[in-house]
Write a protein that holds these residues in place. Structure first.
Motif, PDB file in Angstrom:
ATOM      1  N   ALA A  37      49.934  44.417  27.703  1.00  0.00           N
ATOM      2  CA  ALA A  37      49.862  45.684  26.953  1.00  0.00           C
ATOM      3  C   ALA A  37      49.449  45.449  25.502  1.00  0.00           C
ATOM      4  O   ALA A  37      48.593  46.181  24.973  1.00  0.00           O
ATOM      5  CB  ALA A  37      51.222  46.395  27.012  1.00  0.00           C
ATOM      6  N   VAL A  38      50.011  44.437  24.843  1.00  0.00           N
ATOM      7  CA  VAL A  38      49.656  44.237  23.429  1.00  0.00           C
ATOM      8  C   VAL A  38      48.181  43.860  23.280  1.00  0.00           C
ATOM      9  O   VAL A  38      47.515  44.289  22.329  1.00  0.00           O
ATOM     10  CB  VAL A  38      50.587  43.219  22.699  1.00  0.00           C
ATOM     11  CG1 VAL A  38      52.001  43.747  22.588  1.00  0.00           C
ATOM     12  CG2 VAL A  38      50.563  41.842  23.326  1.00  0.00           C
ATOM     13  N   GLN A  39      47.662  43.095  24.243  1.00  0.00           N
ATOM     14  CA  GLN A  39      46.236  42.728  24.177  1.00  0.00           C
ATOM     15  C   GLN A  39      45.356  43.965  24.318  1.00  0.00           C
ATOM     16  O   GLN A  39      44.390  44.151  23.571  1.00  0.00           O
ATOM     17  CB  GLN A  39      45.877  41.749  25.314  1.00  0.00           C
ATOM     18  CG  GLN A  39      46.672  40.458  25.334  1.00  0.00           C
ATOM     19  CD  GLN A  39      46.377  39.575  24.142  1.00  0.00           C
ATOM     20  OE1 GLN A  39      45.339  39.724  23.489  1.00  0.00           O
ATOM     21  NE2 GLN A  39      47.286  38.675  23.821  1.00  0.00           N
ATOM     22  N   ILE A  53      55.267  44.713  20.347  1.00  0.00           N
ATOM     23  CA  ILE A  53      56.166  45.657  21.024  1.00  0.00           C
ATOM     24  C   ILE A  53      57.583  45.126  20.866  1.00  0.00           C
ATOM     25  O   ILE A  53      57.867  43.969  21.218  1.00  0.00           O
ATOM     26  CB  ILE A  53      55.797  45.822  22.510  1.00  0.00           C
ATOM     27  CG1 ILE A  53      54.435  46.509  22.634  1.00  0.00           C
ATOM     28  CG2 ILE A  53      56.879  46.642  23.252  1.00  0.00           C
ATOM     29  CD1 ILE A  53      53.934  46.672  24.067  1.00  0.00           C
ATOM     30  N   TYR A  54      58.414  45.957  20.261  1.00  0.00           N
ATOM     31  CA  TYR A  54      59.838  45.640  20.131  1.00  0.00           C
ATOM     32  C   TYR A  54      60.598  46.435  21.193  1.00  0.00           C
ATOM     33  O   TYR A  54      60.238  47.586  21.497  1.00  0.00           O
ATOM     34  CB  TYR A  54      60.377  46.061  18.760  1.00  0.00           C
ATOM     35  CG  TYR A  54      59.950  45.176  17.602  1.00  0.00           C
ATOM     36  CD1 TYR A  54      60.773  44.147  17.155  1.00  0.00           C
ATOM     37  CD2 TYR A  54      58.745  45.386  16.939  1.00  0.00           C
ATOM     38  CE1 TYR A  54      60.403  43.338  16.080  1.00  0.00           C
ATOM     39  CE2 TYR A  54      58.364  44.581  15.870  1.00  0.00           C
ATOM     40  CZ  TYR A  54      59.201  43.568  15.442  1.00  0.00           C
ATOM     41  OH  TYR A  54      58.834  42.773  14.384  1.00  0.00           O
ATOM     42  N   ALA A  64      59.350  41.652  21.736  1.00  0.00           N
ATOM     43  CA  ALA A  64      59.183  41.256  23.141  1.00  0.00           C
ATOM     44  C   ALA A  64      57.799  40.664  23.399  1.00  0.00           C
ATOM     45  O   ALA A  64      57.643  39.805  24.272  1.00  0.00           O
ATOM     46  CB  ALA A  64      59.400  42.463  24.052  1.00  0.00           C
ATOM     47  N   ALA A  65      56.786  41.141  22.671  1.00  0.00           N
ATOM     48  CA  ALA A  65      55.419  40.628  22.850  1.00  0.00           C
ATOM     49  C   ALA A  65      54.625  40.961  21.604  1.00  0.00           C
ATOM     50  O   ALA A  65      54.871  41.987  20.973  1.00  0.00           O
ATOM     51  CB  ALA A  65      54.758  41.279  24.064  1.00  0.00           C
ATOM     52  N   TYR A  66      53.678  40.109  21.250  1.00  0.00           N
ATOM     53  CA  TYR A  66      52.832  40.430  20.095  1.00  0.00           C
ATOM     54  C   TYR A  66      51.484  39.754  20.235  1.00  0.00           C
ATOM     55  O   TYR A  66      51.334  38.795  21.005  1.00  0.00           O
ATOM     56  CB  TYR A  66      53.490  40.038  18.768  1.00  0.00           C
ATOM     57  CG  TYR A  66      53.472  38.559  18.485  1.00  0.00           C
ATOM     58  CD1 TYR A  66      54.480  37.729  18.946  1.00  0.00           C
ATOM     59  CD2 TYR A  66      52.423  37.984  17.762  1.00  0.00           C
ATOM     60  CE1 TYR A  66      54.453  36.369  18.686  1.00  0.00           C
ATOM     61  CE2 TYR A  66      52.389  36.627  17.497  1.00  0.00           C
ATOM     62  CZ  TYR A  66      53.410  35.823  17.965  1.00  0.00           C
ATOM     63  OH  TYR A  66      53.378  34.468  17.722  1.00  0.00           O
ATOM     64  N   THR A  67      50.510  40.263  19.482  1.00  0.00           N
ATOM     65  CA  THR A  67      49.217  39.599  19.381  1.00  0.00           C
ATOM     66  C   THR A  67      48.715  39.764  17.959  1.00  0.00           C
ATOM     67  O   THR A  67      48.929  40.803  17.331  1.00  0.00           O
ATOM     68  CB  THR A  67      48.204  40.137  20.407  1.00  0.00           C
ATOM     69  OG1 THR A  67      46.983  39.427  20.251  1.00  0.00           O
ATOM     70  CG2 THR A  67      47.922  41.622  20.247  1.00  0.00           C
ATOM     71  N   GLU A  71      52.833  34.670  13.210  1.00  0.00           N
ATOM     72  CA  GLU A  71      54.169  34.927  13.760  1.00  0.00           C
ATOM     73  C   GLU A  71      54.907  35.716  12.695  1.00  0.00           C
ATOM     74  O   GLU A  71      54.740  35.452  11.510  1.00  0.00           O
ATOM     75  CB  GLU A  71      54.908  33.609  13.926  1.00  0.00           C
ATOM     76  CG  GLU A  71      54.319  32.726  14.978  1.00  0.00           C
ATOM     77  CD  GLU A  71      55.361  32.369  16.040  1.00  0.00           C
ATOM     78  OE1 GLU A  71      56.542  32.673  15.827  1.00  0.00           O
ATOM     79  OE2 GLU A  71      54.953  31.818  17.053  1.00  0.00           O
ATOM     80  N   THR A  72      55.728  36.659  13.104  1.00  0.00           N
ATOM     81  CA  THR A  72      56.538  37.360  12.114  1.00  0.00           C
ATOM     82  C   THR A  72      57.930  36.747  12.079  1.00  0.00           C
ATOM     83  O   THR A  72      58.437  36.297  13.102  1.00  0.00           O
ATOM     84  CB  THR A  72      56.649  38.865  12.423  1.00  0.00           C
ATOM     85  OG1 THR A  72      57.575  39.444  11.508  1.00  0.00           O
ATOM     86  CG2 THR A  72      57.106  39.140  13.839  1.00  0.00           C
TER      87      THR A  72
END
Ligand code: SME
Length: 173
Positions: A37-39, A53-54, A64-67, A71-72
């Motif tokens: 989904a993030v992609q 997505i948190y 939960a996922a990131y792109t 990195e945060t």
């Protein structure tokens, strides 16, 4: 020669993105589904530099996922804090056109200039949110809000189908 307007093109692009999202989320585990989904969502606009997505876990938002490039450090944000926490608490989309002028903003990337946070809701319950940072000032428009809220609805249905539970939580509003 085509007489297609920008809004028609946008409408078509949006429906393609939403249909790609639905396909990616079908028959996938939560982890794989959110990574896809993030992609897909990041491809909506070149203004989207970081997209995560948190998910709500009890009193916190957990990444939960990131792109995106970085990195945060904010992998867990208490509900109520920062723009992310506020959007979850209010169950409403927040657009910040200039993060440097908003004292609520929690800094992640020095390059970020604007941000949008879109809650993922099922009825009145907030299960998570989409968070996007842009390196451009005022990058997020009503059109971004519209498609991202439609994507959030699809993600909410997906989380519900996955029996995702946010725990005790104030997301029960
Ligand atoms: N800026 C957010 C924190 C999350 S990072 O942008 C990834 C906020 O103010 O809540």
């Amino acid at each position: 020669m085509t007489t297609q307007t920008a809004s028609t093109r946008n409408g078509r692009t949006n429906s393609r993105v939403l249909s790609e999202l639905k396909t990616a989320l079908s028959e996938k585990s939560l982890d794989i589904g959110l990574k896809s989904a993030v992609q897909i969502l990041k491809r909506i606009s070149e203004n989207y530099n970081w997209l995560g997505i948190y998910l709500v876990r009890d009193e916190n938002l957990v990444l939960a996922a990131y792109t995106g490039e970085g990195e945060t450090e904010h992998v867990q944000i208490p509900i109520g804090q920062g723009i992310c926490g506020l959007a979850a608490k209010q169950a409403e989309t927040i657009i910040v056109p200039d993060v440097n002028k908003d004292p609520r903003y929690l800094l992640c990337f020095p390059s970020t200039r604007s941000e949008i946070v879109v809650p993922i809701r099922v009825a009145t319950r907030v299960l998570g949110e989409i968070d996007i940072d842009s390196d451009r000032l005022s990058a997020f428009t009503k059109q971004d809000q519209t498609i991202l809220e439609q994507a959030a609805t699809i993600l909410g249905e997906y989380l519900e189908a996955q029996h995702f539970s946010p725990g005790s939580s104030r997301s029960q509003m």
